[in-house]
Write an enzyme that holds these catalytic residues in place. Sequence first.
Site, mmCIF file in Angstrom:
data_model
loop_
_atom_site.group_PDB
_atom_site.id
_atom_site.type_symbol
_atom_site.label_atom_id
_atom_site.label_comp_id
_atom_site.label_asym_id
_atom_site.label_seq_id
_atom_site.Cartn_x
_atom_site.Cartn_y
_atom_site.Cartn_z
ATOM 1 N N ARG A 106 -17.097 0.480 7.524
ATOM 2 C CA ARG A 106 -15.820 1.214 7.723
ATOM 3 C C ARG A 106 -15.974 2.569 7.984
ATOM 4 N NH1 ARG A 106 -11.282 -1.891 6.554
ATOM 5 N NH2 ARG A 106 -12.128 -4.102 6.317
ATOM 6 N N ASP B 104 -0.550 3.271 -5.191
ATOM 7 C CA ASP B 104 -2.127 2.915 -4.303
ATOM 8 C C ASP B 104 -2.497 4.399 -3.944
ATOM 9 O OD1 ASP B 104 -3.070 -0.109 -3.333
ATOM 10 O OD2 ASP B 104 -3.856 1.698 -2.329
HETATM 11 C C1 LIG Z 1 -7.111 -5.880 -3.277
HETATM 12 S S1 LIG Z 1 -5.865 -4.622 -3.407
HETATM 13 C C2 LIG Z 1 -5.074 -5.230 -4.813
HETATM 14 C C3 LIG Z 1 -3.595 -5.263 -4.722
HETATM 15 C C4 LIG Z 1 -2.796 -6.056 -5.899
HETATM 16 N N1 LIG Z 1 -3.123 -5.409 -7.254
HETATM 17 C C5 LIG Z 1 -3.564 -7.479 -6.125
HETATM 18 O O1 LIG Z 1 -4.330 -7.764 -7.029
HETATM 19 O O2 LIG Z 1 -3.123 -8.204 -5.081
HETATM 20 C C6 LIG Z 1 -6.860 -3.293 -3.835
HETATM 21 C C7 LIG Z 1 -5.974 -1.979 -3.618
HETATM 22 O O3 LIG Z 1 -6.846 -0.789 -4.276
HETATM 23 C C8 LIG Z 1 -6.382 0.241 -3.693
HETATM 24 N N2 LIG Z 1 -7.414 1.271 -4.196
HETATM 25 C C9 LIG Z 1 -8.673 1.689 -4.078
HETATM 26 N N3 LIG Z 1 -9.209 2.522 -4.895
HETATM 27 C C10 LIG Z 1 -8.053 2.870 -5.590
HETATM 28 C C11 LIG Z 1 -8.062 4.209 -6.217
HETATM 29 N N4 LIG Z 1 -9.107 4.975 -6.663
HETATM 30 N N5 LIG Z 1 -6.877 4.496 -6.753
HETATM 31 C C12 LIG Z 1 -5.568 3.714 -6.558
HETATM 32 N N6 LIG Z 1 -5.863 2.444 -5.741
HETATM 33 C C13 LIG Z 1 -6.850 2.372 -5.165
HETATM 34 C C14 LIG Z 1 -6.677 -0.053 -2.488
HETATM 35 O O4 LIG Z 1 -6.096 0.832 -1.706
HETATM 36 C C15 LIG Z 1 -6.179 -1.345 -2.276
HETATM 37 O O5 LIG Z 1 -4.869 -1.291 -1.747
#
Ligand SMILES: C[S@@+](CC[C@H](N)C(=O)[O-])C[C@H]1O[C@@H](n2cnc3c(N)ncnc32)[C@H](O)[C@@H]1O
Lengths: 205, 258
Positions: free
Chosen positions: B13, B121
């Site tokens: 990335r 998020d």
């Molecule tokens: C795979 S998705 C999970 C979405 C949903 N909870 C699911 O299980 O399908 C992971 C998400 O974590 C978010 N993320 C990563 N680090 C984060 C942080 N420090 N605080 C909040 N969100 C975060 C990313 O932007 C991404 O959208």
Amino acid sequence: MPLIKNTFHRPASSSPDPAAALTSVSPDERWAAARAAGDDPVNLAALAQVLARESDTRVREAIFTALARIATPESALAVLPYLRSDDANIRTGALDALRAMPEAVKAHLSQALADADADVRLLACDLIRNIRDEDAPRWLCEFLEIEHVANVCAAAVDVLAEIGDVQALPTLWRCAARFPNDPFLAFAIKVAADRLRANAPGSRV
Amino acid sequence: MFTEARRYFVERRVTDRIAETGATSFMNYFARLRSDLDGEVEKFINAFTVNETYFYREDYQLTCLTSDLLNERTRMKRPGEALRIWSIPCSTGEEPYSIAIWLLENWPQVDAHDVEIIGSDIDTNVLKEARTGIFGKRALMRLTPKLIDKYFVGAEPGRWQILDDLRQSVRFTAVNIVERSETRPLGAFDVIFCRNMLIYFDDSSRRVAAENLYENLSPGGYLCLGHTESMSRISPLFEVCRFPDAIVYRRPLEISHG
Ligand SMILES: C[S@@+](CC[C@H](N)C(=O)[O-])C[C@H]1O[C@@H](n2cnc3c(N)ncnc32)[C@H](O)[C@@H]1O
């Protein structure tokens, strides 16, 4: 529809002075103070001091986290003595906190591996698992050459199997030879050796 | 914040961002990032957060929500007090919208309670998409045609938009889970879904996240993690609750001393 609409509302927040509140009589205030104290390394001494007295599990956990966030050799040093605690929860808490600051722990490893207490040496081996340093397998090998408690050797062998390479094999054989009557250690060494050989470049397993 | 296993991913990335910004070297890119040239900090964050998600993912937890968790929580509420549910990370919104649909479909008491659903998020791009609420086939693959008909309108070929009414029932806010100053203002929730994020964190960030989640739960409130994640290995702050459909974590009702 009973679902509440997404109108904006936001309660105000406050931030009291962490170092002073660490000794408050209210566990909630101590918890909040410990959490805030992790933001700034100047609070290290205050955190280390209250850790010795803290009896609330949750607050102690927050103190460990704060020290892990500060992540300096000094903050690791503040946690290390608790590996000796009689209370299994405190030992586990300390170990977890140290795992969360592998770089900071490095400075103290040689001392922990030479500790008079076999339990501390065993936990020190475990801490090496998280440390990314190309010399880590060598530390474990040097340790294995002199360690005299079979259980502690087995812990070191276990970690070595994970982070080491075939260069560790002679050390493993010598260790096995030093404990001819310990079938568990012999088995652990065999498993580790198989794994190291299987992971060797050019291996056909 | 990421473990060694994610390193390759992160490197990729970063390389992408370097190419995209026309930076001539890593140091050159790093300088842009530090001075936040053209809002690069936000673009950078957005580039390396994994967003894959879909409707009704790990729906055994949604079953658990409506067969057990909400009933437990409503028993502790004063009349008229709203139930609060937080989806963090919510990515492009599939999870919080799933919760809303699931409640409407599967919780007989839904009309008797006010339910507030918030999705958060760190990635502001996904939040923008979440608010728009337009989804492709892949995101909807686990929904029956009947449910799609009921809660979506066709937006363009192969794309569906979630109904306005539902869209207005979820509030989306940008939150970094490890920043207490960002999590605290959201207040206490009855149930938090925190799925498929902590696995990407290192030990230290995970501990901070766990403590923030603890603070954002009412005493007795529940925390649902992804099925490969275990809070017991992260933090002793929570109790494990085994319900018929799922294992979830709970903020203890009383504070234990010592
Ligand atoms: C795979 S998705 C999970 C979405 C949903 N909870 C699911 O299980 O399908 C992971 C998400 O974590 C978010 N993320 C990563 N680090 C984060 C942080 N420090 N605080 C909040 N969100 C975060 C990313 O932007 C991404 O959208």
